[in-house]
Design a protein around this motif. Structure first.
Motif: not given
Length: 303
Positions: A188-214
Motif C-alpha cells: 500500500a506504499g505510504l497510504w497507511p502512514v498518511l492515514a495514520d498521520q491525518l487521524v492523529a492530526l485530527a485528534l490532536l487538533g481536537l485535544a488542542v481545541a478542548a484544552g484551549w476552551l477549558g
C-alpha cells in the motif's frame, strides 16, 4: 535491512521524543504535540504527492489499519509529552517502552510469527531492560531526613517516578500504532502512514481545541519560549515521521515482533540525551537497563 530499519526507527523516535519533551517544558504539551503532527503530516503528504511509487492503488483495508494506527499515535504522543512535561525523561520514556515492546511482540507471536532462539532471548531481555530504565531512587514518605542520609543513595527505597500513568498509556498507544501499521500490508506504499498521520492530526487538533476552551490562558507557541518550542516541535515532527516510515519498512522486511522490540528501545537514546543535555543522572539500575537494552539489540540482530 529489517534490523537496520528497526534501529533507525529507535534512534529517530528517541531524538524526536527528546525534542518534544523539551518543547513541552517551555509551552503546553498540547501545542507541541499538535505542531509536531502538522509537520509530520505535511511531510508525509508531500512524499506521497511527489513519489509515485509511494502511492500505489490500494484497497480500504490498509487505510483502515492506518486510521487505527492514528488513534494509537495520538494517544501515545499526548501521554508521552504530558509525562515529559511533568516527570523525568529518564523515567517516563522507558516506562512507555515496556508496553510498546511487549504488546506487539505478543501479538506477533500469537499470530504465528516464528523467531530464532537468539531473537527470542533478545526480546525477553529487552522487557526488563526498559523496566530497569524506568526506575529511580526516591525518598520514602515515611523516612526521616536523618534516616535517608544515613542509608545512602544505594539503600534508599525505590519507586517508579512521576508520569507513571502517562508512561503506561503512552506505551499502550504506541503498541497499537506498531501493530496496526504492521497489519497494513506492504503493497500500500505510504497510504497507511498518511492515514495514520491525518487521524492523529485530527485528534490532536481536537485535544488542542478542548484544552484551549477549558484553559484559555495556558501558554501557546508565542513569545520567546514559543519560538524555541516551535523549532523543537518541527524537529520532533520530522524525526517522528522518519521513525514511523522506518518502522513501517522494518515490519515488512522482517517480523513484527522484532521490529517492535527494536523500535521500542528508543528510550535509550532519549535517556542518553537527557543525561548529556539536561544533566539528569541515571542510577545504577538505569545504567543496567541501558546495558541490557544494548545486549538485546545485539541478540535480536544476530538472531
Amino acid at each position: 535491512m529489517a534490523i537496520l530499519c528497526g534501529v533507525l526507527a529507535a534512534v529517530a523516535y528517541g531524538v524526536s521524543d527528546f525534542l518534544g519533551g523539551l518543547g513541552s517544558r517551555r509551552v503546553h504539551f498540547l501545542w507541541v504535540s499538535f505542531a509536531a503532527a502538522v509537520v509530520s503530516t505535511a511531510m508525509t503528504a508531500l512524499l506521497v504527492l511527489v513519489v509515485p511509487a509511494l502511492r500505489p492503488d490500494t484497497g480500504a483495508a490498509p487505510l483502515l489499519w492506518g486510521a487505527l494506527a492514528g488513534l494509537g499515535s495520538a494517544a501515545g504522543i499526548l501521554a508521552l509529552y504530558r509525562g515529559y512535561a511533568e516527570g523525568q525523561v529518564t523515567v517516563v520514556g522507558p516506562l512507555s517502552a515496556v508496553g510498546a515492546a511487549a504488546l506487539p511482540a505478543l501479538v506477533g507471536v500469537a499470530t504465528g510469527e516464528r523467531l530464532a532462539p537468539l531473537a527470542v532471548a533478545g526480546i525477553v531481555v529487552a522487557v526488563p531492560a526498559v523496566a530497569l530504565m524506568a526506575h529511580q531512587t526516591a525518598d520514602s514518605p515515611g523516612d526521616s531526613p536523618a534516616e535517608v542520609r544515613a542509608a545512602g543513595p544505594e539503600h534508599r527505597p525505590r519507586r517508579l517516578g512521576p508520569g507513571i500513568a502517562e508512561g503506561i498509556v503512552s506505551g499502550a498507544g504506541f503498541a497499537l500504532l506498531f501493530v496496526a501499521l504492521g497489519r497494513a500490508g506492504d503493497a500500500a506504499g505510504l497510504w497507511p502512514v498518511l492515514a495514520d498521520q491525518l487521524v492523529a492530526l485530527a485528534l490532536l487538533g481536537l485535544a488542542v481545541a478542548a484544552g484551549w476552551l477549558g484553559r484559555p490562558r495556558r501558554p501557546g507557541l508565542g513569545g520567546r519560549s514559543g519560538r524555541v518550542a516551535r523549532w523543537q516541535a518541527v524537529g520532533a515532527g520530522a524525526l517522528g515521521l522518519a521513525a514511523t516510515v522506518a518502522f513501517f519498512a522494518a515490519t515488512h522486511l522482517g517480523s513484527l515482533a522484532v521490529a517492535a522490540v527494536l523500535t521500542a528501545l528508543y528510550p535509550g537514546f532519549t535517556v542518553v540525551l537527557a543525561i548529556l543535555v539536561l544533566r539528569e543522572r541515571p542510577d545504577r539500575w538505569q545504567v543496567g537497563g541501558l546495558v541490557l537494552g544494548a545486549l538485546a539489540v545485539v541478540a535480536i540482530a544476530a538472531g
